[in-house]
Write a protein that holds these residues in place. Structure first.
Motif, PDB file in Angstrom:
ATOM      1  N   GLU A 196      42.908  46.908 165.250  1.00 25.82           N
ATOM      2  CA  GLU A 196      43.691  46.258 165.115  1.00 25.82           C
ATOM      3  C   GLU A 196      45.256  47.089 165.743  1.00 25.82           C
ATOM      4  OE1 GLU A 196      45.389  44.838 161.644  1.00 25.82           O
ATOM      5  OE2 GLU A 196      43.457  44.241 160.876  1.00 25.82           O
ATOM      6  N   ASP A 205      41.300  37.293 166.723  1.00 26.77           N
ATOM      7  CA  ASP A 205      42.649  36.857 166.872  1.00 26.77           C
ATOM      8  C   ASP A 205      43.443  37.594 168.152  1.00 26.77           C
ATOM      9  OD1 ASP A 205      45.093  35.335 166.774  1.00 26.77           O
ATOM     10  OD2 ASP A 205      45.699  36.614 165.087  1.00 26.77           O
ATOM     11  N   ASP A 256      59.171  36.633 170.615  1.00 23.67           N
ATOM     12  CA  ASP A 256      59.125  37.029 169.777  1.00 23.67           C
ATOM     13  C   ASP A 256      57.729  37.696 170.217  1.00 23.67           C
ATOM     14  OD1 ASP A 256      57.292  34.956 170.580  1.00 23.67           O
ATOM     15  OD2 ASP A 256      57.359  33.707 169.098  1.00 23.67           O
ATOM     16  N   PHE A 257      57.198  38.412 170.908  1.00 23.22           N
ATOM     17  CA  PHE A 257      56.263  39.425 171.161  1.00 23.22           C
ATOM     18  C   PHE A 257      55.726  40.798 169.558  1.00 23.22           C
ATOM     19  CE2 PHE A 257      57.096  37.780 175.260  1.00 23.22           C
ATOM     20  CZ  PHE A 257      56.596  37.683 175.210  1.00 23.22           C
ATOM     21  N   PHE A 282      45.907  38.361 171.796  1.00 24.79           N
ATOM     22  CA  PHE A 282      47.394  38.316 172.091  1.00 24.79           C
ATOM     23  C   PHE A 282      47.577  37.886 172.982  1.00 24.79           C
ATOM     24  CE2 PHE A 282      51.573  39.572 173.505  1.00 24.79           C
ATOM     25  CZ  PHE A 282      52.105  39.490 173.245  1.00 24.79           C
ATOM     26  N   LYS A 287      61.717  32.196 175.003  1.00 28.50           N
ATOM     27  CA  LYS A 287      61.239  31.910 174.787  1.00 28.50           C
ATOM     28  C   LYS A 287      61.708  30.825 175.075  1.00 28.50           C
ATOM     29  CE  LYS A 287      57.856  30.060 171.443  1.00 28.50           C
ATOM     30  NZ  LYS A 287      57.067  31.363 169.715  1.00 28.50           N
ATOM     31  N   VAL A 320      47.204  42.109 166.409  1.00 30.19           N
ATOM     32  CA  VAL A 320      46.135  41.415 167.612  1.00 30.19           C
ATOM     33  C   VAL A 320      44.775  41.845 166.913  1.00 30.19           C
ATOM     34  CG1 VAL A 320      45.021  41.701 169.991  1.00 30.19           C
ATOM     35  CG2 VAL A 320      47.467  42.240 170.009  1.00 30.19           C
ATOM     36  N   VAL A 380      48.976  46.306 167.441  1.00 34.57           N
ATOM     37  CA  VAL A 380      50.080  45.853 167.255  1.00 34.57           C
ATOM     38  C   VAL A 380      51.125  45.688 168.369  1.00 34.57           C
ATOM     39  CG1 VAL A 380      52.680  46.075 165.459  1.00 34.57           C
ATOM     40  CG2 VAL A 380      50.341  46.575 164.768  1.00 34.57           C
ATOM     41  N   VAL A 381      51.765  44.594 168.476  1.00 31.87           N
ATOM     42  CA  VAL A 381      52.014  44.655 170.052  1.00 31.87           C
ATOM     43  C   VAL A 381      53.749  45.171 169.616  1.00 31.87           C
ATOM     44  CG1 VAL A 381      53.299  43.137 171.660  1.00 31.87           C
ATOM     45  CG2 VAL A 381      50.530  42.426 170.676  1.00 31.87           C
ATOM     46  N   TYR A 422      52.164  48.613 173.401  1.00 33.96           N
ATOM     47  CA  TYR A 422      51.625  48.213 171.809  1.00 33.96           C
ATOM     48  C   TYR A 422      51.022  49.810 171.007  1.00 33.96           C
ATOM     49  CZ  TYR A 422      46.980  48.932 174.318  1.00 33.96           C
ATOM     50  OH  TYR A 422      46.502  48.574 175.625  1.00 33.96           O
ATOM     51  N   ASP A 425      56.170  42.934 166.922  1.00 37.52           N
ATOM     52  CA  ASP A 425      54.987  43.180 165.560  1.00 37.52           C
ATOM     53  C   ASP A 425      53.862  42.555 165.135  1.00 37.52           C
ATOM     54  OD1 ASP A 425      56.703  45.226 164.985  1.00 37.52           O
ATOM     55  OD2 ASP A 425      57.757  44.220 163.491  1.00 37.52           O
ATOM     56  N   ARG A 426      53.340  41.765 166.695  1.00 39.33           N
ATOM     57  CA  ARG A 426      52.221  40.498 166.860  1.00 39.33           C
ATOM     58  C   ARG A 426      50.686  41.674 165.964  1.00 39.33           C
ATOM     59  NH1 ARG A 426      47.804  37.795 167.275  1.00 39.33           N
ATOM     60  NH2 ARG A 426      47.866  36.683 168.636  1.00 39.33           N
TER      61      ARG A 426
END
Length: 281
Positions: free
Chosen positions: A130, A203, A193-194, A205, A182, A199, A132-133, A226, A196-197
């Motif tokens: 995993e 799922d 809203d990028f 990104f 956005k 990945v 994180v962005v 990231y 803490d996305r």
């Protein structure tokens, strides 16, 4: 006579017993040497596998891959126009075929997105890793006022619908002002809203950005930063050496339309007076 026979039997029995003891000793000695070697080999294999996993995490081996598309949308993109900068390849030299949109062929040969384009990005990770962005940031490489174009290539409305009525990408980038935002379905600007996305392998990104540039020549790139196991990584769409290219403004360059031929072995194009709907007007 009988005593000598008994002594001989006892001697032979003693020799046999000695040979058994020596063979047993040799087997014990063999196991004493081989067993540690086997155990060491097993331990080394396990340790090596664990060490590789630790190295992957601690030295920064990146578990991600990135898929991109620029500047045409997937499917039937009727809005996209591309422009060949002055001194670039001629349209007839591109080897246009059925396997690829002629405008994409032109971009791969050095053409720019004219006025607007759509950038598609999908960041993926592997297995159970995993990431994180941290940020998504466009950056200018160069910008000039000059708009020197040899030709434009568009595609007429042949697959149905008015391009102006198609839904736009949720993210918008203006290369002239640098504005990156956005926009919701009602046209209201929302925060990006990028950050803490998370990945995951199931799922990715994935996002798309509508990009406009109508007042010059823009060479630019997009950075995606990231984190993975305590390390930060950066992937870019475009680079300083090979940036994404956008152009926009006024030009007297000839305009061509491309269509698939119905019976011909390839695609044909024709010259038209002007763009039906200039992207910057």
């Amino acid at each position: 006579m009988g005593r000598r026979r008994n002594r001989g039997n006892r001697a032979r029995a003693l020799v046999v017993e000695q040979e058994k003891t020596q063979r047993k000793g040799r087997r014990v000695a063999m196991y004493a040497v081989v067993a540690p070697l086997v155990l060491t080999a097993v331990m080394a294999t396990v340790f090596f596998q664990e060490a590789v996993d630790v190295v992957v995490g601690s030295t920064g081996v990146d578990p991600t891959s990135m898929e991109t598309r620029w500047p045409l949308r997937f499917g039937c993109d009727l809005a996209g126009v591309v422009a060949m900068p002055r001194g670039g390849r001629k349209l007839d030299e591109l080897g246009i075929s059925f396997t690829e949109d002629p405008r994409q062929t032109a971009v791969n040969a050095g053409a720019a997105a004219w006025g607007q384009g759509t950038l598609y990005v999908s960041l993926r990770t592997s297995k159970d890793n995993e990431v994180v962005v941290n940020s998504v940031q466009p950056r200018h490489v160069t910008r000039t006022d000059e708009v020197a174009v040899d030709w434009l290539l568009s595609q007429p409305t042949t697959c149905g619908g008015d391009p102006s009525s198609w839904p736009r990408a949720p993210y918008r980038l203006d290369l002239e002002t640098g504005a990156f935002a956005k926009v919701d379905d009602e046209g209201k600007v929302q925060p990006l809203d990028f950050v803490d996305r998370v990945v995951k392998v199931d799922d990715p990104f994935t996002f798309s950005v509508d990009v406009t540039g109508c007042s010059g020549t823009y060479r630019w790139l997009l950075e995606v930063k990231y984190s993975y196991r305590g390390h930060e990584y950066t992937r870019t769409v475009g680079s300083v050496e090979q940036p994404l290219l956008s152009m926009g403004g006024r030009t007297d360059a000839p305009v061509h339309e491309s269509n698939p031929g119905t019976t011909a072995p390839g695609r044909w194009h024709k010259t038209v007076p002007s763009l039906e709907k200039p992207p910057c007007e």
